[in-house]
Design an enzyme around this catalytic site. Structure first.
Site, short mmCIF file in Angstrom:
data_model
loop_
_atom_site.label_atom_id
_atom_site.label_comp_id
_atom_site.label_asym_id
_atom_site.label_seq_id
_atom_site.Cartn_x
_atom_site.Cartn_y
_atom_site.Cartn_z
N LEU A 131 52.91 6.18 55.82
CA LEU A 131 53.66 4.93 55.70
C LEU A 131 55.05 5.06 56.32
O LEU A 131 55.58 4.09 56.88
CB LEU A 131 53.75 4.54 54.23
CG LEU A 131 54.01 3.06 53.93
CD1 LEU A 131 52.91 2.20 54.51
CD2 LEU A 131 54.13 2.83 52.44
N CYS A 132 55.64 6.25 56.23
CA CYS A 132 56.98 6.44 56.78
C CYS A 132 56.98 6.27 58.31
O CYS A 132 57.95 5.79 58.90
CB CYS A 132 57.53 7.81 56.40
SG CYS A 132 56.51 9.19 56.95
N THR A 133 55.88 6.68 58.95
CA THR A 133 55.75 6.50 60.40
C THR A 133 55.70 5.02 60.75
O THR A 133 56.35 4.57 61.69
CB THR A 133 54.50 7.21 60.93
OG1 THR A 133 54.60 8.61 60.65
CG2 THR A 133 54.34 7.01 62.43
#
Length: 432
Positions: free
Chosen positions: A207-209
């Site tokens: 999700l951070c990407t």
């Protein structure tokens, strides 16, 4: 040297070359083979084709030209303009029509005498009485869930005292330049659930990407799908088959891509990412469909041993570098939740929360369950539905497996609404 006697079929001119195979003895036929009965038996046999897409179009055409006269096809989808480059039974005027209906009419028009009955619905909408009518089922699906469902249904239908309850399943699948064809004799050979770990789910993008450093056009689309949609909620519920919904995601992904100078976001790619569509190659479809229909001909006519009898049951194909095929035997598993009778070993950390265990079932190649409900030997741990039970068992999600009183070697039962007839049994093994 006199040639072997050839028994005439109902239309000798059309089936001249086919009859050289199905109406006379060959090097692979058994002593019980009766060439005078094969053509008539094939014409009367009822065959079900599941899927009328890229693979299904090829399968329907091949079966009709192989002498099968009574075919049913089931598909819930309608024709999209993007289908026309490879699904050759459809034309631009057919866009918006049901695939099963258009495919059936097209093949009936081109191959006189064949009767194809379309069913515009999900396979789950039909009951066991419907599937019991067929002698052979051929799948041209692009969904693992649908494959697992029909596999479990055919296995559950088997009654050892009723010979007609055994329905051979021929399954084909393609992914780009790769594909496979396999034959399953329910309860006798390895089933699709036994082979599930060969179709591991794609790894999820962190999700951070998606939120901070997208690098590919797919990341921008997933950002629109997962984050932007949830934040803005432009429609009450995402319908992946609604062009208006896909257009909204495409426009959001395009803005995101321009922000990070990432080229390549298109409407078709957006549709493919959101619906998890694998790019289809027409040539691969034709090769795999030919392999599937070749197995159907062998099973129906007994002109040669089919896959699954006596040994090899799985054929893999790769067209990436020239043409390569490999045939092998996939072994039946005693701990298969569909055709086996033993609990499958499940390695877990006793300090996991129940929530972590539930989420792990989606990623495990041998499980791939999206909405699992879990029961222990003495109590219910978590139920996804009905809502009242979900609310009642929700507090357990925060507890560790040890706190819930689960012990090493204990069996748990896992169910999923997508596979209502299957109960997955696991035996817990704690990590050291």
């Amino acid at each position: 040297m006199a040639s072997a006697q050839v028994y005439p079929a109902s239309e000798p001119a059309r089936w001249k070359y086919l009859d050289r195979i199905r109406t006379r003895r060959g090097p692979y036929t058994t002593e019980a083979y009766d060439p005078s009965m094969v053509a008539e038996a094939m014409e009367n046999m009822m065959i079900l084709v599941i899927g009328a897409g890229g693979l299904g179009c090829e399968i329907l055409k091949n079966l009709a030209l192989s002498g099968f006269k009574n075919i049913h096809v089931i598909d819930m989808d309608t024709i999209d303009i993007s289908n026309l480059n490879r699904q050759f039974l459809f034309r631009q005027a057919d866009v918006g029509s049901f695939k099963a209906e258009v495919a059936a009419k097209f093949v009936e028009k081109r191959v006189k005498g064949v009767k194809i009955t379309p069913h515009n619905c999900k396979i789950q909408d039909k009951d066991e009485d419907f599937y019991m009518k067929f002698q052979l089922v051929v799948c041209g699906l692009d969904s693992i869930e649908a494959r697992r469902w029909i596999n479990a249904t055919l296995v559950n239908m088997v009654d050892e005292e009723v010979e007609d309850s055994y329905k051979p399943l021929i399954d084909g699948g393609t992914e780009g330049f790769k594909g496979q064809a396999r034959v399953i004799f329910p309860t006798i050979t390895s089933c699709i659930e036994c082979q599930l770990d060969m179709h591991a789910p794609r790894p999820a993008v962190p999700l951070c990407t998606l939120a901070s450093i997208p690098r590919q056009p797919e990341h921008c689309i997933e950002w629109a799908h997962v984050i932007a949609w949830d934040k803005e909620k432009p429609f009450p519920k995402l319908d992946k088959d609604d062009s208006e919904h896909i257009t909204w995601l495409y426009q959001k992904a395009l803005i995101r891509a321009r922000e990070f100078n990432i080229p390549g976001v298109t409407y078709s790619l957006t549709q493919g990412v959101v619906k998890n569509i694998i790019p289809a190659i027409a040539a691969t479809n034709s090769v795999i469909a030919a392999a599937c229909c070749n197995e159907a001909l062998k099973i129906a006519s007994s002109c040669a041993p089919s896959l699954g009898y006596p040994d090899n049951n799985y054929m893999m194909y790769s067209g990436n570098d020239s043409i390569y095929t490999y045939t092998f035997k996939h072994e039946k598993k005693d701990d298969c939740p569909v055709c086996g009778n033993l609990a499958r070993e499940l390695v877990v950390d006793p300090e996991w929360t129940l929530c972590e265990l539930v989420e792990s079932f989606a990623a495990r190649p041998e499980a791939q369950l999206k909405k699992p409900s879990i029961r222990a030997e003495s109590k219910t741990l978590y139920m996804q539905s009905p809502a009242s039970l979900e609310e009642q068992t929700r507090p357990n999600l925060k507890k560790t497996l040890r706190e819930l009183g689960l012990a090493e070697g204990e069996e748990i039962g896992v169910t999923d609404p997508a596979f209502a007839t299957v109960s997955f049994k696991f035996k817990l093994k704690f990590k050291q």
